[in-house]
Design a protein around this motif. Structure first.
Motif, mmCIF file in Angstrom:
data_model
loop_
_atom_site.group_PDB
_atom_site.id
_atom_site.type_symbol
_atom_site.label_atom_id
_atom_site.label_comp_id
_atom_site.label_asym_id
_atom_site.label_seq_id
_atom_site.Cartn_x
_atom_site.Cartn_y
_atom_site.Cartn_z
ATOM 1 N N THR A 85 -4.739 0.080 1.630
ATOM 2 C CA THR A 85 -3.344 0.158 2.085
ATOM 3 C C THR A 85 -2.463 0.777 1.008
ATOM 4 N N ALA A 160 4.429 3.104 18.178
ATOM 5 C CA ALA A 160 4.144 1.667 18.150
ATOM 6 C C ALA A 160 3.799 1.118 19.526
ATOM 7 N N VAL A 164 0.577 -0.856 18.299
ATOM 8 C CA VAL A 164 0.697 -2.304 18.106
ATOM 9 C C VAL A 164 -0.267 -3.079 19.004
ATOM 10 N N GLY A 168 -2.616 -4.581 16.365
ATOM 11 C CA GLY A 168 -1.843 -5.740 15.936
ATOM 12 C C GLY A 168 -0.516 -5.279 15.359
ATOM 13 N N PHE A 169 0.419 -6.196 15.166
ATOM 14 C CA PHE A 169 1.782 -5.809 14.776
ATOM 15 C C PHE A 169 1.836 -5.129 13.416
ATOM 16 N N LYS A 170 1.289 -5.770 12.386
ATOM 17 C CA LYS A 170 1.415 -5.240 11.030
ATOM 18 C C LYS A 170 0.761 -3.868 10.876
ATOM 19 N N LYS A 171 -0.505 -3.783 11.227
ATOM 20 C CA LYS A 171 -1.205 -2.504 11.090
ATOM 21 C C LYS A 171 -0.699 -1.477 12.094
ATOM 22 N N VAL A 173 2.391 -1.144 13.304
ATOM 23 C CA VAL A 173 3.674 -0.592 12.843
ATOM 24 C C VAL A 173 3.446 0.394 11.703
ATOM 25 N N PHE A 174 2.578 0.030 10.765
ATOM 26 C CA PHE A 174 2.301 0.923 9.643
ATOM 27 C C PHE A 174 1.671 2.232 10.131
#
Length: 472
Positions: A85, A160, A164, A168-171, A173-174
C-alpha cells in the motif's frame, strides 16, 4: 496588466530565487522531472514499498518511477500485486505530480506556504502553458489545481460504485481514487488486477468514466478554461450557446475538432477491423462492440488502460493504434504524443502546398510560420527517437518487429499500452524504454531548446543569399 502592488512584490521576491534564477523554464522542467524520478526510485527501493514475497530490483524501481512520473503506464512488475500500500501511494503521488507538471506543483507548493510568486516564476508558468500574457498566472494555476481535484474526485465517486462492492470500503475507495488520478493524468496504471480493465470490458460505468477522464485530461487545461469562459460570456450576453465553438480561440477549435475526428474515426476503424474477431470484440453484442471500440480509440490517445489485450488485435488495428498513440492528446494537458494541433498544422500545410496556397489557413485564420516550423521539428525529433528505439530494441530483444514498434511508440507517446513484451525486456531494453519515456514526457526538442539553442540565436536572422533546391 499587473497592479503596482504586484509589481513591487515581484521586484522584492525576484531577488530570492538563487539558483532557480539561472534556469529557464525548460531546464527547470528537465531537472525537475529527473529529480522526481530519482526520489521516486529511492522510495520504491525501500522494502516497505514491496508487497510481501517480492523483492524489486533497482532497474524495476527506476522503471516504475519513470513510468509514473512520465505518466506512461508501461510496467515491468504488476502494480496491483508487486507493491505494498505504501508503494502504491508513492506511485499515486508520482502520477499526480507528473500529470500536473513540475511548474504547477512548485507554484501550488508556494501558494500553500503563502509565498509570493516572483516575476521569474510567472514567466515559467507563461512559457510552460504558452500563454500570451503574464497577467492572471496565479489564478490560472489555481483553476488548474481546483479543476483537477474536482474532476478526479467525481471520477473516484463513480469508480467507487463498482470497486467498493468488489473490494470492500477501504480498498475499494483507494482503488477508485488511484484509478481516477491515473485516468485523468493519462497514466494507465491501476491496482484492480493483473490485466488492467479487462474484467470490465463490457461495463458501461467503468468504460464511460475512464474515457471521460482520459479525454478531459488530454484535451488541455487551456481548452477547458477557454470553453468555460466563452460559455459564461455568451450566457451573460444572452446569446445562443451554439455560438460557443465559433468564439473559441484557434487553438481550442483545432484541439477540439481534431480530437473529435480522431476519436470518431478510430472507433469506426476498430469496429470495422475487429467486428468478427473472436479474440477481441467478435463475441460481444453490438453495443458492447461499439463501447469496446470507442474505448480502444480513446485509450490509445496516451491513456494506457486496456479492456482487450493488445496482442489480440489484427494487424490493421495495431497500425491504427500506433498512429493514434503517436499523435496523442492536446498541448497543456496530461497527455503525451506529438499532439493533435501539431499534426493538424502539418497536415493543413501539406494540403495548402498541394493547393498552391502561400499560407496555412484554418477556421478563417492563418497559422504562423513559426508554429509550423516548431511542429515539424517536434514530429521529426519524435520520429528520430522512435527509429532509434526500434533499432535498439531489435538488437537487445528477441521480439517481433511490430511488437517492438508498438512498445517504442507507446513509450515515446507516454501511452503505456503493450503487446506483452514489457515484463520480459532485458536490462538494456528496460533502460532504453526508460530513456524513451523520459524524452517522450519532456520532449527531445525541449532538451535542444534548453541546452543547445543560444538565447541570442532565438530572434536572430541571418541575411544570406536565397537558393532553391530540387524537392521532387
Amino acid at each position: 496588466m499587473l497592479s503596482k502592488r504586484e509589481q513591487n512584490n515581484i521586484v522584492k521576491d525576484n531577488e530570492k530565487l538563487g539558483y532557480l534564477d539561472k534556469l529557464n523554464s525548460t531546464q527547470l522542467i528537465i531537472y525537475g522531472f529527473l529529480l522526481l524520478i530519482l526520489v521516486g526510485t529511492v522510495l520504491l527501493m525501500l522494502p516497505i514499498s514491496w508487497a510481501e514475497g517480492y523483492e524489486i530490483s533497482l532497474v524495476d524501481a527506476l522503471f516504475t518511477s519513470t513510468t509514473s512520473v512520465c505518466v506512461t503506464g508501461l510496467t515491468t512488475v504488476t502494480t496491483a500485486s508487486a507493491w505494498s500500500t505504501f508503494g502504491q501511494v508513492v506511485i499515486l503521488c508520482l502520477i499526480q505530480v507528473g500529470g500536473l507538471g513540475i511548474i504547477t506543483v512548485i507554484t501550488m507548493t508556494m501558494l500553500l506556504l503563502r509565498q509570493r510568486i516572483s516575476l521569474k516564476e510567472r514567466i515559467f508558468i507563461q512559457e510552460s502553458y504558452n500563454l500570451q500574457t503574464l497577467s492572471g498566472m496565479i489564478i490560472f494555476i489555481k483553476r488548474i489545481i481546483k479543476g483537477t481535484f474536482i474532476v478526479e474526485g467525481i471520477g473516484a465517486i463513480f469508480y467507487a460504485i463498482r470497486y467498493v462492492p468488489r473490494f470492500g470500503f477501504k480498498k475499494g475507495v483507494f482503488a477508485a481514487v488511484f484509478n481516477s488520478v491515473s485516468a485523468f493524468c493519462n497514466a494507465g496504471m491501476d491496482i484492480v488486477g493483473e490485466t488492467s480493465l479487462e474484467a470490465y470490458a463490457t461495463d458501461p460505468i467503468i468504460n464511460g468514466v475512464t474515457m471521460v477522464l482520459i479525454i478531459l485530461g488530454g484535451i488541455g487545461f487551456v481548452v477547458w478554461f477557454d470553453v468555460i469562459d466563452t460559455y459564461k460570456s455568451i450566457k451573460s450576453e444572452g446569446g445562443k450557446l451554439r455560438r460557443i465553438f465559433s468564439r473559441l480561440t484557434l487553438h481550442s477549435k483545432l484541439a477540439i475538432w481534431v480530437t473529435f475526428v480522431l476519436l470518431f474515426s478510430g472507433t469506426v476503424l476498430f469496429l470495422a477491423f475487429e467486428y468478427n474477431n473472436p479474440q477481441t470484440i467478435g463475441n460481444m453484442n453490438l453495443f458492447e462492440k461499439i463501447q469496446a471500440s470507442t474505448f480502444q480509440s480513446v485509450t490509445t490517445r496516451t491513456a494506457g488502460f486496456l479492456t482487450i489485450p493488445q496482442q489480440n488485435f489484427r494487424a490493421a488495428s495495431t497500425i491504427i493504434s500506433i498512429l493514434l498513440m503517436f499523435i496523442g492528446g492536446s498541448p497543456t494537458g496530461t497527455a503525451g504524443g506529438v499532439k493533435t494541433t501539431t499534426v493538424a498544422m502539418v497536415i493543413l500545410t501539406v494540403f495548402s502546398v498541394a493547393k498552391g496556397n502561400q499560407e496555412t489557413e484554418v477556421f478563417k485564420r492563418r497559422i504562423s510560420s513559426e508554429n509550423i516550423r516548431s511542429g515539424l521539428a517536434v514530429i521529426v525529433f519524435a520520429l528520430f527517437i522512435v527509429i532509434g528505439g526500434i533499432i535498439g530494441l531489435s538488437i537487445t530483444e528477441d521480439a517481433d518487429i511490430i511488437d517492438i514498434t508498438f512498445e517504442v511508440v507507446s513509450a515515446i507517446a507516454t501511452v503505456g499500452l503493450t503487446r506483452g513484451i514489457t515484463a520480459s525486456l532485458t536490462i538494456i531494453g528496460k533502460l532504453i524504454i526508460i530513456v524513451i519515456m523520459y524524452l517522450g514526457r519532456i520532449g527531445a526538442i525541449t532538451l535542444a531548446f534548453a541546452f543547445l539553442i543560444k538565447k541570442n540565436n532565438l530572434n536572430s536572422v541571418r541575411e544570406l543569399p536565397e537558393k532553391k533546391i530540387i524537392v521532387c
